[in-house]
Every structure is written in C-alpha cells, then in structure tokens.
Design a protein around this motif. Structure first.
Motif, PDB file in Angstrom:
ATOM      1  N   THR A 192     -12.877  50.386 -51.079  1.00 60.41           N
ATOM      2  CA  THR A 192     -12.241  50.964 -49.896  1.00 60.41           C
ATOM      3  C   THR A 192     -10.738  50.790 -50.025  1.00 60.41           C
ATOM      4  O   THR A 192     -10.261  49.859 -50.690  1.00 60.41           O
ATOM      5  N   VAL A 205      -7.036  50.475 -47.919  1.00 55.19           N
ATOM      6  CA  VAL A 205      -6.435  50.095 -46.639  1.00 55.19           C
ATOM      7  C   VAL A 205      -4.981  50.532 -46.649  1.00 55.19           C
ATOM      8  O   VAL A 205      -4.243  50.222 -47.586  1.00 55.19           O
ATOM      9  N   GLU A 213      -4.709  44.497 -41.651  1.00 61.48           N
ATOM     10  CA  GLU A 213      -5.873  45.370 -41.722  1.00 61.48           C
ATOM     11  C   GLU A 213      -6.756  44.995 -42.915  1.00 61.48           C
ATOM     12  O   GLU A 213      -7.978  45.097 -42.854  1.00 61.48           O
ATOM     13  N   LEU A 214      -6.128  44.546 -43.988  1.00 60.83           N
ATOM     14  CA  LEU A 214      -6.886  44.062 -45.144  1.00 60.83           C
ATOM     15  C   LEU A 214      -7.780  42.892 -44.740  1.00 60.83           C
ATOM     16  O   LEU A 214      -8.962  42.837 -45.116  1.00 60.83           O
ATOM     17  N   THR A 222     -10.711  44.084 -42.728  1.00 60.25           N
ATOM     18  CA  THR A 222     -11.664  44.819 -43.562  1.00 60.25           C
ATOM     19  C   THR A 222     -12.521  43.858 -44.377  1.00 60.25           C
ATOM     20  O   THR A 222     -13.728  44.070 -44.555  1.00 60.25           O
ATOM     21  N   GLN A 249     -13.265  54.074 -43.969  1.00 55.95           N
ATOM     22  CA  GLN A 249     -13.137  53.404 -42.680  1.00 55.95           C
ATOM     23  C   GLN A 249     -13.573  54.302 -41.527  1.00 55.95           C
ATOM     24  O   GLN A 249     -14.039  53.826 -40.495  1.00 55.95           O
ATOM     25  N   LYS A 277     -15.400  50.320 -36.495  1.00 58.61           N
ATOM     26  CA  LYS A 277     -14.559  49.215 -36.943  1.00 58.61           C
ATOM     27  C   LYS A 277     -14.720  48.042 -35.982  1.00 58.61           C
ATOM     28  O   LYS A 277     -14.577  48.198 -34.770  1.00 58.61           O
TER      29      LYS A 277
END
Length: 861
Positions: free
Chosen positions: A153, A155, A161-162, A165, A250, A255
C-alpha cells in the motif's frame, strides 16, 4: 585474527557478516556461541557461561545448546526481539581437510519465523518494508512468510498516516533503508515494539515477476523489492510459496485509525492486552486456524463496497437459516488442517511426513465440502464449489506414498507405505524378515549337504558364516564354500548367496532409511508443484469458515441482518454492545435506540459517570464495523449508511513513554479525527476537554462541536460533563440533546443505562464516589461543600454566549477572570492569534502551550 585458532578465526569471519544477530555456530551436536554473543545469550537464556581456549592469551567466553533442542532457545531469543543466524557444518568432519567448512543457512528474525511453536496459529506474523519517497509519501510492503501472503500500500499523507496504516497488522519486524530517518525508526520501535532491519537492494529478480504482475508504479516495485531482497538474503531459499502481491487501496476499506482500534478494543483489550473481551474474541467461532487469521484481517479492514458486503450478508443469512447444513459444514471444517502454513513449510523444505498426512486428510474432505456447497442451493456457495481446485491426483499420490501414522523424522525411515516402491519393499523385507531368511537358508544347506549339524551364525567381526565340523568337511562342494575362519573342531565358511544376503541385511536399515528419505524428498517436490492450488483451497476454506463463524455468533446472540441506506441515516432499534452484553454475568444488558439523520446529525450525551455513555457510543461504532465486515449486528433492527472512516476518542490515559499528558493525548486524537473526517465518517468523542481547566475545557468542547457541525457534517456522538453545553441545541440546528438516565433512591444513585431525550438534570458525582466506597466523613464534607458552592456561585445558562467561544460567563465570573493578571496575558495572546488561517493542529498546539503557561503560573482551576 592471527592470535586465534583457525576455527575461531572462521567463527569471527562469519560473525562479521551477521553483527546484529546471535551466531549459532555448529560444533558436532551443539550450537556454540562465543565472545559477546555468549555473554549476552547466557544471560537471556539463563544457561551456563563457560570458557574455552582459542589461541589467545585469555580464554574465550562460550556457551552452547544441544542442536536437537535449539528451537526452544531460539524461540526465546526471537520473542525478545533478537535475530539468530544458524551456521551449519557443510561437510563431514571426518572427511574434512583442516577446519570443517561452515556456512550460515538461515537468519531467523521476529518477522521471518517459520516454526509453529513460535507463532500464534490464529494470528499472522507479518514483516514490513517501508520506503520513504520525499517527506510525505511512503510505500509499505508486508509479508507473512509462513503463509506466503504479500500486500502493498502507498501512503501519501505523511508519517502519522503511515503509523495508522501499520496499526493492527501485527507487524513483528520492519525493514528500512540504512539512511531511513533515525527519529522515524525510534517512533516505530516505541509504538509497535518491532525489530528494525536494513536492506539496500530493491531490484526484483526475473523469477519473481509472476508475483509482481499487479505492481506498476516505481514506488510499488521499489518497496516490494526491498522486502523481497531481505527475505532472500536472510532465508537463503527459493521461496516458491510466495503469493502474488495484493494492492491494498485505502479507498477500498473503512479506515480505522490507531486510536480507534485501541479504544474500540477490536483485537486486544486496553487493560490486559489480550484477546478476551475484544471484538475478535467475541466473533471468533472459526474452526480452522486459517479462518481465525482471516477474521482478524476482516475486522482490521472492513469493506466499503456495498455489493461485497451484502454478498457476505446473504451467505451468513443462508447459513443461519439452514442449521443442519451449517453443522455439517462445521464438522467438515474440524478435519481441515492449516494447509496455508503447510504450503509454506513445503516450499521452505521443513515439512515432515506427518504434515503431508495432514494435507492428505484435508484433501480427502474436499469432495464432501464441494457437494455440501451445492446443497445450500445459493449462487455464492455454488461459486465456492466451482472455484475449488481438483486435487485427486495429488491425493492419490499421498495416499499411496505415506503411512497413516508416519515417523516424525524424515531421515530415519518409517514414513513410506508398502507397495509404493519395489526397491524399498525389498529392503524392508530384508530388514524385517532377514532372520527368517537365514533360518530357511540353513535348512536348505542342511538338506543340500546332508550335514545335520551345519549351522549359520553371526558375530560382529566376521559377520554371517556357515559352520561345519571338521568331520563333515568332505561333504561340502569346494567351489561354493569360501573359508572364512578356522576353529579347533570346525571350519567357518561363506557362500556367494550368504555373502550377498549378508551385505543386504547388514546395510538394509541404512539403505532403507536413505531410500525412504530420497523418496520423501521426491514426493515433497511433487507436492510443491501444487502449492498455488493449495493456497487457493486455503483461501476458500478460510472464507467459508469466517462466514459460518458469523452465522454461529448471530444465531447464538440473536443478531439481525443490517440494512444499508444511501441517505446517510442511522436507525438502530434496541441496540446492544456486543461484547459487554456477553461479559455481564449478574445483570441484563439494557438495550438502546440510536437515530441520526440529516436533521439530527449530532447527539450531545450527558449523564453521570458509570451510567453507560461510553458503552452507548462504542456500541454504535462496533455495530457499524460488524455490519461492514459482513456480520449480523446486536439489535432488533438496524439501518445504516456505509462509513468511510470511524474516529473515536473514548477514555484517557497519560502516555508516560513519550511524556505526553492525558490532555495532550486527548488533543492529538481529536485533532486527527477533525482533520481527516468527512461527511461519510462516524465520530465518537467522549468528554473532550476534561484534561484541562473547566473554562478551557468547555471552550474547547464548544469549538469542536461547532466545527464538526458546521465544517464536517459527520454523524457524531459527543458525550460531556459540561451541562452548560446542552444549550447548544438551541444554537446548532442539527445537534440534539440526549442523556443516560439515573435516579436517586434512598440517597443512593441507581443507573438505568437507558438513553432518553433531553439533557441530564444532575451529575450524581458524589453518589458515584459513594459507590466507590470513599470514607463517609469525606462524602459528607463533599455534600456540604457542594451545597455551599451551589448557593454562592449559581451558574445561569442564560448567560451562555455562543459567539464568544472563549468567554462563556458574564458578571462575577468575567470580573473574576479580569482580576487576574495571568488571564489578561492569556486574553492578549489569544487576541493576537490569526485563527482564520490556523490549522486545527496548530490551534491545538497553541491551546496546549497556553494551558501549560496557566498551570505553570499557579492557576490550577
């Protein structure tokens, strides 16, 4: 180097290539460790530290473990986050000229373990590679070496955000480039408690092009290339079981950020950090280990595609309606072994005969499974049956080759069935029936020679022999008998027939074991060709297992099939918290309705502590998640939108590791929610602002409510103890007051846990303190102080001014604030702020600094 013996020099050369790992150096029947490795390993493993001469002036520190029990010690080191390099002898010591040749054959790390004893059968063991592309873009590739699964994925929104995730992926090890940010590495270690490893190379060999067909961008290829090169370098195998890389977009899943996964206790509970009491614990009625792992992945990544969700719902409904077929299905699944990890062991070369028997037993079930799928008479089940690969040839091969209960070792025989190989049968016949053959030969020789005293014997020096007394020597045919030994009264001979049989008998056991091992290796290679089919079977069986688990839970706990609507309305009748209602032992869970729509976008929830506000909020989030993973939900009726994200700020705890206060943690989690939420999100905020002074807290809570109401438009539940905020219902058209009912009986508070319209009229704080058994004298004093405060400092809600968010009260409160020099300073600083151009995060940071200044200068209100 020259001061050491050649063997120690060899050790040091190899150790220099694996400085970040314990080097298990094979010496005969032991793995030995030297120097610093020995000192540290002896401490970690609690084994004896000794010394040995190595050519230097001082003896060398040394410790060791037996090779047959090394896995136990290795697992202890891996669990503590260490790496272990296995260095084996690559030649027979008796045939070696000089120092025995040794090489590292595998590096075992927290993210690359393959042993069943080192893994939880119902959890994936992921290793991740992270590559940064600029300041805000990252690539994440993850792999479970035990199952061959691969995902990737990208980012685009920065390191935070990493982190969100990566959360929930059960990553044990992270691979980065050597120049990856040190601060970022430390954050990863602190948050996820992972081992950090390094890999420079990112090119992908041609032989792996088949598993990277879905990767098209340079960032995807570089990221997965880093992961693949690390696995090849450490495992030193072909890794033929690696599955095609799946791209995780995403936008394909709901999420759920790191905070929400923790607050909602999806996989682990907050207090005990265990599965019991979590959502996965409640929903896990899976029969297979594969199903258990898939369930966790589904909970971590709920779907947002309505067609896929409703397909799962239809299959769950079909399973709930057909009890007998569902029970038959569960019965079949009980005979299914973890063929997903078996496929990994086959490719890895550490599978044994018992593993292949487990595979055979699973394959035997498949025809019944296919037939059962058709009996459901549902298109989706029929599709499962049609997608099931045919494995009759493999099953036939395994059935003919393997004993039903083979030996665990693959080098000592006892694994191949009679009739599979003619040469093997002959060796086995000789081994088992050799003595009988000797007896028969003795009888034939007696009849042929006429010597009744002739006998066949055996000793370790001369082997087998025919013994004839000297008086009978003239009866022998000289050309057939070869003299072997002379005794006082007899001669011992051997014949070509006996000599040939002697060789067969004496070597039969060795030949038998060697041939069985060779045949097993051939069988393993043939099975390896079927790995893609086995992985497909594993996916189908695990998916069916999760769906039957949903059906089983839904029937047991009286869940209903949720409906979806396009208008964004929430209508839940008699909703329950799925986990809480199951852990209650002495009371019945109180059901509650939840209704939100365009006219009622936000609920402002008031009520005393312990009344059930947090439970009410959490149950909405869990119902939403359950519906989007394909499960039925705890309610009598449920109509929901499909949420793109869920944000929760429930509960508070100081982050002592990073030095952040309760208030700062609260602000960071709230900031993430208000920054990333959309109108299609679900936001749950519990008592925002309680970590600071009363006025600051109310101001902040007010501002957040307004911002969500006016700027975001997401469906929101907001609980508070600031009863003054309930007046916002008159100012914000889509905000609605509700409260959790409590009543006072005989001076004691009774929580009804029922949500009613309107605002709460009393907080019952002192009553809650009574329930906590605080001293009666203390309680009486609190009541007296409360009465005095209420008489002297009554707060009039009519003085609540919405347009002045940081000044809620007039008259005496305003005069009191102005009298304080520090507050004047704060007001001036606030007045100088450019709020219009300030981001939410900047605003929170400013507020936090102001809060620190106030508390530092002695104003603790």
């Amino acid at each position: 180097m020259q001061q050491y013996t050649p063997m120690i020099q060899q050790y040091l050369r190899i150790k220099a290539q694996y400085e970040d790992a314990f080097l298990f150096f094979r010496l005969g029947d032991f793995y030995e460790l030297f120097f610093e490795d020995a000192i540290k390993a002896a401490k970690e493993l609690e084994i004896t530290l000794t010394k040995r001469e190595g050519g230097a002036d001082e003896p060398i520190p040394m410790c060791g473990v037996p090779h047959h029990s090394a896995e136990v010690y290795i697992s202890q080191l891996i669990e503590k986050g260490y790496k272990v390099a296995i260095c084996e002898q690559m030649e027979n010591p008796q045939q070696a000229k000089g120092v025995v040749k040794r090489e590292v054959v595998q590096v075992i790390t927290p993210g690359t373990v393959m042993s069943q004893t080192m893994m939880d059968e119902k959890q994936n063991n992921f290793i991740a590679a992270i590559t940064s592309f600029g300041k805000t873009k990252y690539g994440i590739a993850i792999s479970d070496l035990s199952t061959g699964e691969n995902y990737i994925t990208l980012v685009n929104d920065g390191f935070e955000e990493l982190i969100h995730t990566l959360s929930g992926m059960n990553v044990k090890e992270v691979i980065v480039a050597p120049n990856f940010s040190n601060n970022a590495q430390q954050e990863l270690k602190k948050i996820f408690h992972v081992a950090i490893s390094y890999e420079e190379h990112t090119s992908i060999r041609e032989e792996f092009q088949n598993i990277t067909q879905k990767l098209h961008t340079e960032h995807e290829l570089i990221t997965f290339g880093r992961l693949l090169n690390y696995l090849l370098r450490t495992q030193k195998r072909t890794l033929a079981h690696l599955q095609p890389v799946e791209i995780l977009k995403q936008t394909d899943y709901m999420k759920i950020d790191l905070y929400s996964k923790r607050n909602l206790e999806l996989v682990d509970t907050i207090r005990k950090q265990g599965r019991k009491g979590s959502l996965v614990w409640l929903l896990d009625k899976t029969v297979t280990a594969m199903g258990g792992r898939l369930l966790t992945k589904w909970i971590e990544r709920p779907l947002i595609d309505r067609v896929q969700i409703e397909k799962r719902h239809e299959m769950v409904q079909c399973l709930t309606e057909q009890f007998m077929l569902r029970e038959q299905l569960k019965g079949l699944l009980k005979g299914v072994y973890d063929i997903e990890r078996l496929a990994g062991k086959i490719s890895y070369g550490n599978v044994n005969a018992k593993d292949l028997v487990q595979l055979k037993k699973t394959l035997e079930i498949l025809p019944d499974f296919v037939q059962l799928c058709y009996e459901f008479q549902h298109p989706s089940f029929s599709q499962f049956a049609e997608r099931m690969p045919t494995t009759s040839q493999l099953l036939d091969k395994l059935s003919r080759a393997l004993l039903d209960d083979p030996a665990t070792s693959i080098t000592e025989g006892g694994i191949i069935r009679d009739g599979y190989n003619a040469q093997l049968d002959e060796y086995r016949e000789i081994s088992v029936n050799g003595r009988e053959w000797i007896k028969n030969l003795e009888q034939r020789e007696k009849e042929k020679t006429g010597i009744k005293s002739l006998k066949i014997g055996f000793n370790r020096v001369f082997g087998y022999y025919i013994e004839v007394t000297k008086a009978n020597l003239h009866l022998l045919e000289a050309e057939r008998y070869e003299r072997k030994q002379t005794l006082a009264n007899a001669e011992r001979f051997i014949t070509p027939e006996l000599k040939e049989m002697e060789m067969k008998i004496l070597h039969a056991e060795d030949l038998l074991a060697d041939l069985e091992y060779e045949l097993f290796l051939q069988l393993r290679e043939e099975v390896q060709e079927h790995i893609p089919h086995l992985q497909t079977i594993a996916k189908l069986l695990s998916e069916i297992d999760v769906l039957q688990s949903f059906a089983t839970v839904s029937v047991e706990h009286h869940y209903v099939k949720p409906m979806f609507n396009e208008v964004g309305d929430i209508s839940i009748r008699n909703g329950r918290h799925p986990v809480v209602e199951q852990v209650l032992t002495d009371t019945q869970f109180v059901e509650n309705d939840i209704v939100l729509n365009d006219e009622k976008q936000m609920l402002l929830i008031t009520g005393p502590n312990m009344s059930g506000k947090s439970t009410y909020m959490r149950q909405l989030a869990l119902i939403a998640i359950m519906s989007q993973i394909g499960c039925f939900v705890p309610a009598s009726e449920a109509s929901l939108p499909i949420f793109d994200q869920v944000f929760t700020r429930i509960g508070a705890a100081d982050d002592l590791v990073s030095g952040q206060s309760t208030f700062m943690v609260e602000m960071l989690e709230t900031q993430y929610a208000v920054t990333n939420a959309t109108k299609d999100s679900l936001i749950l905020l519990d008592e925002i602002g309680r970590g600071t002074s009363t006025y600051d807290g109310m101001a902040l809570a007010h501002a957040i409510i307004e911002y969500i109401h006016d700027e975001i438009g997401a469906k929101t539940l907001f609980s508070t103890h600031y009863h003054e905020l309930t007046v916002l219902e008159e100012q914000l058209p889509r905000l609605h007051n509700v409260h959790v009912k409590a009543v006072e009986e005989n001076g004691q508070v009774v929580f009804l846990h029922k949500v009613h319209e309107g605002a709460a009229d009393e907080s019952y704080g002192i009553h809650v303190a009574q329930l906590a058994n605080l001293p009666e004298k203390l309680i009486s004093r609190a009541k007296s102080i409360l009465q005095q405060l209420e008489e002297e400092n009554t707060i009039d809600k009519s003085n609540f001014v919405v347009n002045e968010q940081l000044s809620f009260f007039k008259d005496e409160q305003e005069e009191e604030k102005k009298s304080r020099t520090i507050e004047k300073t704060i007001v001036r600083e606030i007045a100088s702020l450019n709020l219009v151009n300030m981001t939410p995060l900047e605003a929170i940071n400013v507020l936090y600094k102001l809060h620190e200044k106030v508390t530092r200068d002695g104003d603790k209100r």
